[in-house]
Design a protein around this motif. Structure first.
Motif, short mmCIF file in Angstrom:
data_model
loop_
_atom_site.label_atom_id
_atom_site.label_comp_id
_atom_site.label_asym_id
_atom_site.label_seq_id
_atom_site.Cartn_x
_atom_site.Cartn_y
_atom_site.Cartn_z
N PRO A 248 -37.64 -27.42 4.55
CA PRO A 248 -36.72 -28.07 5.51
C PRO A 248 -37.12 -27.86 6.96
O PRO A 248 -36.99 -28.79 7.78
N PHE A 249 -37.61 -26.66 7.31
CA PHE A 249 -38.00 -26.42 8.69
C PHE A 249 -39.23 -27.23 9.07
O PHE A 249 -39.33 -27.72 10.20
N CYS A 250 -40.18 -27.37 8.15
CA CYS A 250 -41.36 -28.21 8.43
C CYS A 250 -40.94 -29.64 8.71
O CYS A 250 -41.38 -30.27 9.68
N VAL A 251 -40.07 -30.17 7.84
CA VAL A 251 -39.60 -31.55 8.00
C VAL A 251 -38.82 -31.70 9.31
O VAL A 251 -39.01 -32.68 10.06
N TYR A 252 -37.97 -30.73 9.60
CA TYR A 252 -37.17 -30.81 10.83
C TYR A 252 -38.05 -30.77 12.07
O TYR A 252 -37.82 -31.52 13.03
N ASN A 253 -39.05 -29.90 12.07
CA ASN A 253 -39.94 -29.80 13.23
C ASN A 253 -40.73 -31.09 13.45
O ASN A 253 -40.97 -31.50 14.59
N VAL A 254 -41.15 -31.73 12.36
CA VAL A 254 -41.85 -33.01 12.49
C VAL A 254 -40.87 -34.08 13.02
O VAL A 254 -41.23 -34.89 13.88
N TYR A 255 -39.65 -34.04 12.51
CA TYR A 255 -38.63 -34.99 13.00
C TYR A 255 -38.42 -34.82 14.50
O TYR A 255 -38.36 -35.81 15.25
N GLN A 256 -38.31 -33.57 14.95
CA GLN A 256 -38.10 -33.30 16.37
C GLN A 256 -39.29 -33.77 17.21
O GLN A 256 -39.11 -34.32 18.30
N ALA A 257 -40.50 -33.54 16.69
CA ALA A 257 -41.70 -33.95 17.42
C ALA A 257 -41.75 -35.47 17.57
O ALA A 257 -42.09 -35.99 18.64
N ARG A 258 -41.41 -36.18 16.51
CA ARG A 258 -41.42 -37.64 16.57
C ARG A 258 -40.32 -38.15 17.51
O ARG A 258 -40.55 -39.08 18.29
N ALA A 259 -39.15 -37.53 17.42
CA ALA A 259 -38.04 -37.97 18.25
C ALA A 259 -38.33 -37.74 19.73
O ALA A 259 -37.95 -38.57 20.58
N SER A 260 -39.02 -36.65 20.06
CA SER A 260 -39.34 -36.36 21.46
C SER A 260 -40.28 -37.39 22.06
O SER A 260 -40.35 -37.54 23.29
N LYS A 261 -41.02 -38.09 21.19
CA LYS A 261 -41.94 -39.13 21.66
C LYS A 261 -41.34 -40.52 21.52
O LYS A 261 -42.03 -41.52 21.77
N GLY A 262 -40.07 -40.58 21.06
CA GLY A 262 -39.43 -41.87 20.88
C GLY A 262 -39.97 -42.64 19.70
O GLY A 262 -39.87 -43.88 19.66
N LYS A 263 -40.54 -41.94 18.72
CA LYS A 263 -41.12 -42.59 17.55
C LYS A 263 -40.24 -42.39 16.33
O LYS A 263 -39.54 -41.38 16.21
N SER A 264 -40.29 -43.34 15.41
CA SER A 264 -39.52 -43.25 14.19
C SER A 264 -40.09 -42.17 13.27
O SER A 264 -41.31 -42.00 13.16
#
Length: 405
Positions: A248-264
């Motif tokens: 879950p933490f790996c997935v969440y960190n990737v989600y955060q990284a994508r969101a910070s760049k405005g990417k889906s």
């Protein structure tokens, strides 16, 4: 050149653009472990100071892997059934080998900084060796606890691959290697070494005892808890740590990284499909009643084979990360795993039990082992040479070593 590299030629090509991106790369990591930062850091620094300045960091990394291979050799000689018990010193040697591997894995980077020889190749080599070690370290733990060629033994042997893959996938998208407050490379290694020492003292059979034979079972637990084996509890803890903490933490960190760049976020989930497919294929293959991998104890060969196949998966992602290339979905080394359920689960069910399935399966596994080893080593040579030529460095020697002040 192996057939696999020819089939992956376009994906494997390291062109000048990719190589040029190596010079843009900057290593980034976060380690929140208290033990790493406040205890082992001093030990690793002292160990690094013992290394001669002419010794290349990648050689140190390779020496660490040799300790693991020595452990695997001892398994083949003394506990080939992965049950034992073996002599007490064997389990102490498992702990020593794993500890030395961990030490070398942490010293190599410090040696690179001491000698002014840090490079993107060092990260690729370091994490590539870590990838090779995933199944082998798990195999040693399986032998240490006397789990044998069982579903539990196979899970402990292979679960580190899952953790390593998702960490590598996370690093690709966040550009930072993240190690939490409790992580596998530090606390996980320490726990594993302690378990091996316990096996040396009491024998691996201690892990097959029921819980009530070790401690007084708390009254708030159901009566059936008293009859749970200690090894089953260990497997449950490891599975829970991966599925409910690490993943879950790996997935969440990737989600955060994508969101910070405005990417889906959702398109990147497609990147994990080939590996998840391979994981399910392994489960079906080893779980088939027609398979002899576990039934006739070929788990050691399976672990050695998948170490190269899995090593190829993660090193391909690491290389794409270093060279700022698109995420690599495919490697031919997973194809035999994709095919295996069809061969050893579907076909026997359709055509009935075939007497040659067992013999064919072991030949298939040996062929897969030689192919994956030849492919991985050939690819490694090509990539290492290309990077060394472009950056003007050597892989196993240091050009003009200088101690950083």
């Amino acid at each position: 050149m192996p057939l696999g590299i020819k089939l992956e030629k376009k994906a494997e090509l390291i062109d000048n653009t990719a190589l040029a991106n190596l010079k843009l790369y900057k290593y980034s990591s976060v380690d929140k472990s208290f033990i790493s930062n406040h205890i082992l850091r001093h030990y690793w620094n002292a160990a690094a100071e013992l290394m001669p300045l002419w010794l290349a960091p990648n050689v140190i990394t390779l020496i660490g892997l040799m300790f693991i291979y020595a452990n695997v050799l001892c398994i083949l000689i003394y506990v080939p059934d992965l049950v034992g018990p073996g002599p007490s010193w064997l389990y102490y040697s498992f702990a020593a080998g794993l500890w030395m591997y961990s030490t070398m894995d942490n010293v190599d980077g410090k040696q690179a900084r001491r000698t002014g020889s840090s490079s993107p190749l060092g990260e690729l080599f370091d994490h590539g060796i870590d990838s090779l070690n995933c199944t082998l370290g798990g195999l040693i733990e399986t032998a240490c606890m006397g789990l044998g060629p069982t579903p539990a033994g196979a899970f402990i042997t292979l679960v580190s691959c899952l953790a390593m893959f998702f960490s590598t996938w996370e690093t690709y998208h966040t550009h930072t290697l993240y190690l939490g407050y409790i992580n596998g490379p530090t606390e996980g290694i320490i726990i594993a070494c302690l378990l091996m020492i316990v096996s040396g003292i009491f024998g691996p059979q201690i892990w097959q005892l029921n819980l009530d034979e070790i401690i007084e079972v708390p009254s708030f637990l159901p009566e059936s808890a008293a009859f749970i084996r200690v090894s089953d509890i260990f497997v449950l803890v490891v599975a829970s740590a991966f599925f409910f903490a690490h993943l879950p933490f790996c997935v969440y960190n990737v989600y955060q990284a994508r969101a910070s760049k405005g990417k889906s976020f959702y398109p990147v989930l497609l990147e994990i499909v080939p590996f998840v497919w391979a994981s399910v294929s392994v489960f079906v293959w080893l779980g088939s009643e027609y398979s002899d991998v576990l039934y006739k104890n070929h788990l050691v060969l399976f672990a050695l084979t998948t170490s190269f196949a899995f090593g190829r998966v993660t090193t391909k992602i690491i290389l794409a990360h270093l060279t700022l290339q698109p995420f690599p979905y495919f490697t031919i080394l997973l194809v035999p795993i994709y095919i295996a359920p069809f061969l050893f689960w579907v076909l026997p069910r359709v055509f009935g039990v075939m007497t040659f399935v067992g013999k064919f399966e072991i030949m298939y596994l040996w062929a897969y082992f030689f192919f994956s080893a030849a492919y991985f080593l050939s690819w490694a040579r090509i990539v290492i040479n290309a990077i060394c030529d472009y950056l003007g460095i050597n892989c196993f020697t240091i050009k003009n070593p200088t101690k950083n002040k």
